[in-house]
Design a protein around this motif. Structure first.
Motif, short mmCIF file in Angstrom:
data_model
loop_
_atom_site.label_atom_id
_atom_site.label_comp_id
_atom_site.label_asym_id
_atom_site.label_seq_id
_atom_site.Cartn_x
_atom_site.Cartn_y
_atom_site.Cartn_z
N PRO A 466 0.79 -1.24 0.00
CA PRO A 466 0.00 0.00 0.00
C PRO A 466 0.82 1.28 0.00
CG PRO A 466 -0.01 -1.02 2.17
CD PRO A 466 0.63 -2.00 1.24
N TYR A 467 2.07 1.21 0.38
CA TYR A 467 2.89 2.42 0.45
C TYR A 467 3.70 2.66 -0.81
CZ TYR A 467 1.57 2.18 5.34
OH TYR A 467 0.85 2.12 6.51
N GLU A 468 3.47 1.83 -1.83
CA GLU A 468 4.18 2.00 -3.09
C GLU A 468 3.21 2.48 -4.17
OE1 GLU A 468 6.37 -1.42 -4.34
OE2 GLU A 468 7.17 -1.81 -2.32
N GLU A 469 3.71 3.34 -5.05
CA GLU A 469 2.91 3.77 -6.19
C GLU A 469 3.35 2.95 -7.40
OE1 GLU A 469 2.37 7.96 -6.89
OE2 GLU A 469 2.77 8.45 -4.79
N ARG A 470 2.58 1.92 -7.70
CA ARG A 470 2.91 1.04 -8.81
C ARG A 470 2.02 1.41 -10.01
NH1 ARG A 470 2.07 -4.72 -6.20
NH2 ARG A 470 0.56 -3.57 -4.91
N PRO A 471 2.63 1.71 -11.13
CA PRO A 471 1.84 2.18 -12.29
C PRO A 471 0.70 1.25 -12.67
CG PRO A 471 4.19 2.44 -12.69
CD PRO A 471 4.07 1.68 -11.41
N GLU A 472 0.89 -0.06 -12.51
CA GLU A 472 -0.15 -1.00 -12.92
C GLU A 472 -1.38 -0.93 -12.01
OE1 GLU A 472 2.97 -3.57 -10.67
OE2 GLU A 472 2.85 -1.66 -11.74
N PHE A 473 -1.24 -0.28 -10.84
CA PHE A 473 -2.37 -0.14 -9.94
C PHE A 473 -2.72 1.33 -9.69
CE2 PHE A 473 -0.45 -4.26 -8.63
CZ PHE A 473 -1.49 -5.08 -9.03
N ALA A 474 -2.37 2.18 -10.62
CA ALA A 474 -2.63 3.62 -10.46
C ALA A 474 -4.12 3.91 -10.30
CB ALA A 474 -2.06 4.39 -11.66
N ASP A 475 -4.96 3.11 -10.93
CA ASP A 475 -6.40 3.35 -10.85
C ASP A 475 -6.95 3.11 -9.44
OD1 ASP A 475 -5.62 0.72 -11.51
OD2 ASP A 475 -7.63 0.18 -12.15
N TYR A 476 -6.21 2.37 -8.61
CA TYR A 476 -6.67 2.12 -7.25
C TYR A 476 -6.32 3.28 -6.30
CZ TYR A 476 -7.99 -2.61 -8.47
OH TYR A 476 -8.62 -3.68 -9.03
N MET A 477 -5.54 4.23 -6.78
CA MET A 477 -5.20 5.40 -5.97
C MET A 477 -6.24 6.50 -6.07
SD MET A 477 -1.10 5.87 -6.55
CE MET A 477 -1.18 7.41 -5.66
N THR A 478 -7.01 6.49 -7.11
CA THR A 478 -7.90 7.63 -7.38
C THR A 478 -9.21 7.52 -6.60
OG1 THR A 478 -8.77 6.49 -9.32
CG2 THR A 478 -6.93 7.99 -9.66
N PRO A 479 -9.74 8.65 -6.14
CA PRO A 479 -11.03 8.65 -5.46
C PRO A 479 -12.15 8.23 -6.40
CG PRO A 479 -9.85 10.71 -5.10
CD PRO A 479 -9.12 9.99 -6.19
#
Length: 493
Positions: A466-479
């Protein structure tokens, strides 16, 4: 391990050795078509559980309760509890069965429990079953907590039963295999105290000290020390909840563990936009368990525990009450210290000054007024630590007050010597990029109800780091988009 061999648990069942009135012996009720949905192999290895993953059918049969593994002593625990402030003298495990306990690779004793394995003597006319949605929710959020580093029960497995359960609508049945430091709750003490069973309270307190707080045995008053220790763990836990924007949703005394783990991920949720009075739970009509009310409720629950322990604290009732009140005061002090420390870290502060609390409150006020996403705003504040303000300011519906707050924050940072890069790295280590956002959890559950577990699996992968910004999961960071917002969550029982 030979193919087809049943999973092996090295059970050592201490709770089953307590007096009979502490539990009811009960066996899981077999289901028609158990199917393994998810198995936590890493946790199984940690627990010393041997499982043949090449034979998921036999594994599912055991984890659903169709086959009771060797050494298990299945039981339903007795407890009472205050539910939304109303005392119920007998609750107990109405849809959960404790298979037994194992000692893990680190020497920690841990419970293995089946949720949804059939009725027990405490079911109160319920069917003792669980639906697929709540099972997957608990799996997702408990493992998300583990990845975030927050104390919580864990998920060993989720198993479909092949049967239907009847709630507000017909749903698919499932069993959740939960792992906990123990399932002893504030409500467990209340069960005996409500019956005037002081010996039961003492027996339980001695058991808890032996299991969770052995260092307290040598204290002058081990029962007061126990109350203090439980209060301190709960105060620190709730401060950590607030640090990640978590709302438990049902902080009844039967949902507060003595071990200090988060338990029962029912109508829980994480904040999207920051609102201190936010409530998601459909059953919390009055906002009793709103985000900002959680510390006060935690203290209230500790007060209920202290009432149970009064006869053990001192033979003089007035002295016992004074001692308990001292614990409650320390709860507030511990929570405040933990809360400020957590938010200092989130804001990238390495030192401590008296006015830090004001700076924290000012930021929370700006977040609320600007309707900023709680998780994303703190994550993007790390970018501002390196001089890149735009992503942080973009979190706000109106920027003016956020700009003003940044100026105050930077003035505070002048008292420290860390570089922007050092500060940003420290902030990213405590401000998650990915949380179990409500709309993503609902998306995974909805797809699973139609037989598609791909959304569930991808969400679990995104939550692993959860503390990493992985490009393949960028969509899970957005509200969530407005149409994706989840405004109500449900208990699922």
């Amino acid at each position: 391990m030979a193919q087809g061999v049943l999973p092996v648990f090295q059970f050592d069942n201490s709770y089953a050795r307590l007096p009979d009135r502490f539990f009811a012996s009960v066996y899981p009720e077999p289901v028609d078509g158990p199917k393994l949905l998810k198995f936590n192999a890493a946790l199984a290895a940690e627990l010393g559980v041997e499982a043949d993953l090449s034979d998921p059918t036999r594994l599912a049969a055991t984890l659903a309760g169709n086959v009771v593994p060797q050494g298990a002593v299945p039981l339903a625990m007795a407890y009472a509890g205050h539910q939304f402030g109303n005392f119920v003298p007998q609750l107990g495990d109405g849809r959960a069965i404790l298979l037994g306990e194992v000692v893990d690779s680190k020497g920690r004793r841990r419970d293995i429990q089946l949720k949804g394995a059939g009725p027990t003597p405490f079911s109160r006319r319920g069917d003792g079953r669980a639906a697929l949605g709540p099972v997957l929710r608990e799996y997702i959020v408990s493992e998300a907590f583990a990845a975030l580093g927050l104390p919580a029960t864990r998920a060993l497995a989720a198993v479909a039963t092949g049967e239907q359960v009847y709630r507000e609508r017909v749903e698919q049945g499932a069993v959740f295999v939960r792992v906990a430091a123990s399932h002893v709750r504030v409500g467990t003490f209340q069960f005996f105290a409500a019956r005037g069973d002081n010996e039961g309270v003492r027996t339980l307190a001695d058991y808890v000290i032996d299991r969770h707080y052995p260092e307290l045995k040598t204290k002058e008053n081990p029962y007061l020390a126990l109350l203090d220790a439980v209060a301190a763990r709960q105060a620190a836990l709730i401060a950590r909840w607030l640090g990640v924007g978590f709302i438990h949703g049902v902080m009844n005394t039967d949902n507060m563990t003595i071990s200090g783990e988060t338990i029962d991920f029912g109508p829980c949720a994480f904040l999207d936009e920051y609102d201190p009075m936010k409530v998601f739970s459909s059953i919390d009509q009055q906002g009793r368990y709103a985000y900002r009310n959680q510390p006060g409720i935690g203290q209230w629950n500790i007060a209920r525990l202290s009432e149970c322990l009064l006869p053990l604290l001192d033979a003089d009732e007035d002295k016992a009450v004074d001692a308990a009140n001292g614990v409650l005061k320390r709860f507030g002090e511990t929570f405040q210290a933990e809360w400020v420390a957590i938010f200092r870290q989130k804001m990238g502060l390495f030192s401590s000054i008296d006015k830090d609390g004001d700076l924290i409150q000012a930021l929370l006020g700006v977040l609320h007024e600007g309707q900023a996403d709680f998780t994303l705003a703190f994550r993007r504040l790390a970018d501002a630590a390196e001089g890149r303000d735009e992503a942080f300011l973009a979190c706000f519906s109106a920027r003016e007050k956020a700009v003003e707050w940044l100026a105050s924050w930077r003035a505070r940072l002048e008292a420290e010597t860390q570089s922007g890069a050092e500060r940003a790295a420290a902030m990213r280590a405590v401000n998650p990029a990915v949380i179990a956002r409500n709309h993503r959890v609902e998306e995974a559950i909805a797809a699973a109800n139609y037989g598609d577990l791909s959304f569930f699996e991808r969400l679990m992968q995104a939550l692993e780091k959860p503390y990493e910004e992985r490009p393949e999961f960028a969509d899970y960071m957005t509200p969530p988009k407005p149409e994706e917002r989840v405004t109500r969550t449900f208990c699922g029982t």
